[in-house]
Write an enzyme that holds these catalytic residues in place. Structure first.
Site, mmCIF file in Angstrom:
data_model
loop_
_atom_site.group_PDB
_atom_site.id
_atom_site.type_symbol
_atom_site.label_atom_id
_atom_site.label_comp_id
_atom_site.label_asym_id
_atom_site.label_seq_id
_atom_site.Cartn_x
_atom_site.Cartn_y
_atom_site.Cartn_z
ATOM 1 N N LYS A 46 0.819 -1.057 0.044
ATOM 2 C CA LYS A 46 0.007 -0.009 -0.185
ATOM 3 C C LYS A 46 0.709 1.027 -0.119
ATOM 4 O O LYS A 46 0.550 2.367 -0.466
ATOM 5 C CB LYS A 46 -0.934 -0.078 1.359
ATOM 6 N N ASP A 58 -9.712 2.447 2.800
ATOM 7 C CA ASP A 58 -9.476 1.509 3.938
ATOM 8 C C ASP A 58 -10.039 1.948 5.143
ATOM 9 O O ASP A 58 -10.736 1.644 5.913
ATOM 10 C CB ASP A 58 -8.033 1.134 4.349
ATOM 11 N N GLY A 106 1.002 -1.778 14.525
ATOM 12 C CA GLY A 106 1.532 -1.761 13.263
ATOM 13 C C GLY A 106 1.518 -0.462 12.718
ATOM 14 O O GLY A 106 1.014 0.602 13.282
ATOM 15 N N GLY A 116 0.651 0.579 5.650
ATOM 16 C CA GLY A 116 -0.400 1.425 5.078
ATOM 17 C C GLY A 116 -1.641 1.206 5.622
ATOM 18 O O GLY A 116 -2.395 2.172 5.710
#
Length: 269
Positions: A71, A108, A134, A137
């Protein structure tokens, strides 16, 4: 509407990608609406991403979606990106323009927030501290969406502290980078846990995070969590906590593009 003069092709680029339910969902829609075409998984390693994206026009693809680990890299390859994608710094959708150039979008965040609201209609981002695991992307889109929804405290945990710190600086308050060694303590008192990493996916290590101090709900932005995430659901639901980790995010993230395509089609008609 059918397109007898053209076989519509699209797909999902990622590595790994064969676990994804995206092809099944999109091919269902193609059949439902009488579109002649197919949606396929495209197993593309990181080093082959540029060549794969640039080959889309020649191969007759209308575009593709992107998943781990492409991404952010794809954002640097496409010819244009819409304002939201530029703000996020990552894309999850590539559309081939009539001249063969590539447009990038990111749905997203929209899909993630909508999937939460479908499961928890009264959810508020400012209900309490949120942990995001995390810094790729997927995390970028989630962070921007949470900030826009009014989140007051986001604890960003990542194995590489530099990446988490960089995102905290880029997006600013209310995001705070938390050292990986402090990840277990970071969960204490939070109302939401969001995993954007590959940990817990089929064939990947389990999510390395103690959940005993976790309070409300856990969600996962990936398309198909495996038994590791199922066990997470069991752990949380034992206290009456709801967990929904699967297809709603995929379905919701497709809505903006579908609505835009429909409007463009009506305008051309």
């Amino acid at each position: 509407m059918s397109h007898p003069e053209r076989f519509l092709m699209a797909g999902l680029m990622g590595w790994p990608v064969m676990h994804s339910r995206s092809p099944k969902i999109h091919n269902f829609w193609l059949t439902k609406y009488g579109l002649t075409g197919t949606y396929v998984p495209l197993a593309i390693r990181a080093e082959g991403l540029r060549a794969a994206l640039r080959a889309l026009p020649a191969l007759g693809f209308a575009g593709c979606n992107l998943t781990i680990p492409h991404k952010e890299a794809a954002f640097e390859i496409v010819d244009r990106a819409d304002p939201l994608a530029r703000r996020i710094g990552a894309i999850n959708c590539v559309v081939v323009a009539p001249d063969g150039s590539l447009d990038g979008y990111n749905y997203d965040g929209f899909g993630y927030i909508q999937s939460i609201l479908e499961a928890y209609p009264y959810w508020r981002a400012d209900a309490g501290p949120i942990v995001v695991v995390g810094a790729g992307g997927g995390a970028r889109a989630v962070l921007v969406s949470l900030v826009d929804r009014g989140a007051q405290e986001i604890r960003l945990v990542n194995r590489s502290p530099e990446r988490a710190q960089a995102l905290a600086r880029e997006f600013g308050a209310p995001i705070e980078a938390v050292a990986w060694k402090e990840r277990h303590a970071a969960v204490a008192g939070t109302v939401m846990l969001i995993n954007t990493t590959s940990q817990g996916m089929a064939g990947q290590p389990a999510l390395d995070l103690a959940l005993d101090l976790f309070s409300r709900s856990g969600r996962d932005v990936r398309a198909k969590p495996d038994a590791t995430l199922a066990s997470l659901g069991e752990h949380l639901s034992g206290g009456g906590i709801g967990v929904q980790c699967d297809r709603p995010h995929l379905l919701a993230s497709s809505r903006p593009r579908c609505h835009r395509d429909d409007a463009e089609h009506q305008h051309r008609a």
